[in-house]
Each structure stands twice: as C-alpha cells, then as structure tokens.
Motif scaffolding. Structure first.
Motif, PDB file in Angstrom:
ATOM      1  N   LEU A  91       0.818  -1.208   0.000  1.00 26.83           N
ATOM      2  CA  LEU A  91       0.000   0.000   0.000  1.00 26.83           C
ATOM      3  C   LEU A  91       0.855   1.263   0.000  1.00 26.83           C
ATOM      4  O   LEU A  91       0.465   2.286  -0.572  1.00 26.83           O
ATOM      5  CB  LEU A  91      -0.924  -0.008   1.221  1.00 26.83           C
ATOM      6  N   SER A  92       2.031   1.207   0.624  1.00 27.05           N
ATOM      7  CA  SER A  92       2.879   2.405   0.703  1.00 27.05           C
ATOM      8  C   SER A  92       3.275   2.915  -0.680  1.00 27.05           C
ATOM      9  O   SER A  92       3.477   4.123  -0.867  1.00 27.05           O
ATOM     10  CB  SER A  92       4.131   2.120   1.545  1.00 27.05           C
ATOM     11  N   PHE A  93       3.353   2.032  -1.661  1.00 30.14           N
ATOM     12  CA  PHE A  93       3.737   2.448  -3.008  1.00 30.14           C
ATOM     13  C   PHE A  93       2.598   3.137  -3.757  1.00 30.14           C
ATOM     14  O   PHE A  93       2.813   3.692  -4.833  1.00 30.14           O
ATOM     15  CB  PHE A  93       4.245   1.246  -3.814  1.00 30.14           C
ATOM     16  N   THR A 100      11.469   6.439  -1.928  1.00 25.55           N
ATOM     17  CA  THR A 100      11.097   6.824  -0.566  1.00 25.55           C
ATOM     18  C   THR A 100      10.458   5.660   0.182  1.00 25.55           C
ATOM     19  O   THR A 100      10.803   5.381   1.342  1.00 25.55           O
ATOM     20  CB  THR A 100      10.123   8.022  -0.592  1.00 25.55           C
ATOM     21  N   ALA A 101       9.517   4.980  -0.457  1.00 21.61           N
ATOM     22  CA  ALA A 101       8.867   3.841   0.187  1.00 21.61           C
ATOM     23  C   ALA A 101       9.886   2.753   0.517  1.00 21.61           C
ATOM     24  O   ALA A 101       9.827   2.137   1.591  1.00 21.61           O
ATOM     25  CB  ALA A 101       7.769   3.274  -0.710  1.00 21.61           C
ATOM     26  N   SER A 102      10.833   2.530  -0.373  1.00 23.65           N
ATOM     27  CA  SER A 102      11.842   1.492  -0.145  1.00 23.65           C
ATOM     28  C   SER A 102      12.783   1.863   0.989  1.00 23.65           C
ATOM     29  O   SER A 102      13.117   1.032   1.836  1.00 23.65           O
ATOM     30  CB  SER A 102      12.642   1.246  -1.436  1.00 23.65           C
ATOM     31  N   ALA A 157       4.393   3.226   5.313  1.00 19.73           N
ATOM     32  CA  ALA A 157       5.685   2.568   5.109  1.00 19.73           C
ATOM     33  C   ALA A 157       6.345   2.226   6.441  1.00 19.73           C
ATOM     34  O   ALA A 157       6.912   1.130   6.601  1.00 19.73           O
ATOM     35  CB  ALA A 157       6.604   3.464   4.281  1.00 19.73           C
ATOM     36  N   LEU A 158       6.281   3.150   7.404  1.00 21.39           N
ATOM     37  CA  LEU A 158       6.868   2.882   8.718  1.00 21.39           C
ATOM     38  C   LEU A 158       6.076   1.793   9.447  1.00 21.39           C
ATOM     39  O   LEU A 158       6.650   0.992  10.193  1.00 21.39           O
ATOM     40  CB  LEU A 158       6.901   4.164   9.548  1.00 21.39           C
ATOM     41  N   GLY A 159       4.764   1.756   9.237  1.00 21.17           N
ATOM     42  CA  GLY A 159       3.954   0.686   9.814  1.00 21.17           C
ATOM     43  C   GLY A 159       4.355  -0.670   9.262  1.00 21.17           C
ATOM     44  O   GLY A 159       4.414  -1.663  10.004  1.00 21.17           O
TER      45      GLY A 159
END
Length: 289
Positions: A91-93, A100-102, A157-159
C-alpha cells in the motif's frame, strides 16, 4: 569457471545481489499493478498464494506432520505479521515514490533493534544503538517540516517496517525449536487465510492481461527468500548481507528512468543516513551470528 567452484563469499554476494534485484523487480510490479488499478488486496492475496504454492510440495511430501508444533500461537503471530507487512508495504507504493517507500522499509532493522532487548532479552551493544539512532535521524531528515512526502504514505511505510519486526523477532524465537519446513508451511497457510477475506472484500474484475501479471508476480516473488537463504548458506553473513541494500540503487534507477522520479537533496540525504544505519546494524548482527 563453474558457479559452484567460486569462493563461498563471492557466490553468496552474487546470490544476494540477485535477490536484491528481484526485490526491486517486485517493487516495479507493485507500481505497475497500482497504475493498472489492481487493488492492493488482490496483490497481497496473489503474493500469499504464491508463497503457498512454493511450499505446497513440502506440505504434500511431509504430510500433516509438517504442521506438528507446540508453539501454535507464535506460528499464527508469524503468519499475521507477514500478511500485515505485505499489506502495508504494498500500500505504501500507492502513496510514495519507489525510492522513498523502499528507504523507509529499511527502518525495520532499527525497530528490530529497539525491540530485541525487551522481547528476546538480547543484549543491544553500542554499534547497534548507533545504527538505530542514525536510522531515526534519517527518518527525521526525510520527514522534516515542509517536506512534500505525504504523511499518510510515510506512516504506512513505517507501519510496514514495524510489522516486519514481527516477522524477524518471531522467526528468531521459532528457529530455536522449530524446523524451517514447519515455519514456512505455517506461513503459507496463515497468510493465505488472512488475506482471503480482504481479497474478497476488495474484489474488482480484472482482465486477462492483469491476471497474467498477477500470476507471474505470485510465482516469482517467493524466489527472493530462496536467493537470500542460499546466499547466507554459501558465504559468511557479514560478507554477503550488505549486498541486500543494492536493491535501493536498482529501485532508484527504475524510478528515474521509468517514472521520472528524482528525490530532492534532503530526501537523498535522509536516505543515505537511514541506509548507513541499516548497514551498520546488519553487519554487526551478521558478525554476532
């Protein structure tokens, strides 16, 4: 020269690099599927079914005995952590650019360090604390006031990185008493069952082309774990583990060439700081093993 005759660390580095490239290709598929409107729930279900297909021969060969365990609760937690990690990571992507997501996903090693002491009673030494603080500093630089990075995307992303700790910590605990076959068999079953309701809830009709994309995605993504496992089997962990971060270079190249995504200077600085912390912890962990 045959591959098997190469020095162990060289073979391990090659295998880990291939795993990193495959990891980057997975990210590219996620972005591609997002652009085509394939729901994240469908993507995650395909990923979990691919995992199940990879372990199905193991289950069929060993029979129900492969599921025998006295640590059912921990196996269920491990599977839930995998399903949650994949869901949030994919979902972050939808919110963030590829790089950034990576980069934010690399913070999982910092979260793991923070939790290893109270959860596993592991001693966290100065090097691991330094890597953790570097990583957190890098996150602060990337998410500074005035940044263009969407807060919801960053939190997603942090989650995912925090949920990834559940995979790492439960795997460490299970490895003390359970066979690899039992662990991967339970992961395949639990993740498939966890993601099925969300797949049905978020179902949207897809065309033949999208179906082929999902099938290819489901079949190749479990290969990442195979490359990483074989890399660590072939070479010393401290020598080969850092090569996993090659994926960030490949992902940034994909983002730049295919999607014209060029992170600004502050984002690159934060990424460099996070990456430095992650590598420091990874090398330290490998030398302790």
């Amino acid at each position: 020269m045959r591959f098997a005759s190469l020095p162990g660390n060289l073979r391990g580095a090659i295998l880990m690099s291939l795993g990193a490239v495959l990891f980057a290709v997975e990210v590219l598929f996620i972005r591609w599927m997002n652009d085509r409107g394939i729901p994240t729930t469908t993507q995650v279900f395909a990923r979990s079914m691919g995992q199940l297909l990879w372990v199905l021969p193991l289950i069929l060969g060993a029979g129900l005995a492969v599921f025998r365990t006295r640590r059912l609760g921990l196996h269920l937690f491990r599977g839930l952590a995998s399903a949650l990690t994949w869901g949030l990571y994919f979902l972050s992507f939808a919110f963030l650019d590829l790089a950034t997501a990576s980069v934010l996903s690399f913070t999982n090693v910092m979260f793991t360090t923070l939790l290893a002491g109270p959860v596993l009673r592991e001693r966290v030494d100065a090097a691991r604390w330094a890597g953790t603080l570097l990583g957190l500093l890098g996150v602060a630089v990337m998410l500074r006031p005035g940044t263009d990075i969407p807060l919801l995307g960053a939190l997603t992303a942090l989650g995912a990185a925090l949920a990834w700790c559940g995979i790492t910590l439960s795997s460490r605990a299970l490895s003390r008493t359970e066979s690899t076959q039992t662990v991967v068999a339970w992961v395949g079953i639990v993740t498939s069952l966890c993601t099925l309701p969300f797949f049905l809830w978020g179902w949207a009709p897809i065309g033949l082309g999208d179906g082929v994309i999902l099938l290819v995605f489901a079949l190749f993504t479990p290969g990442i774990i195979w490359f990483v496992t074989e890399a660590l089997r072939a070479g010393e962990a401290s020598a080969v583990a850092p090569f996993q971060y090659l994926r960030l270079v490949v992902i940034m190249a994909f983002g730049w060439v295919l999607f014209a995504e060029v992170p600004d200077g502050w984002t690159l600085l934060g990424a460099a700081v996070i990456l430095s912390g992650a590598i420091l912890i990874t090398v330290r962990e490998a030398r302790r093993a």
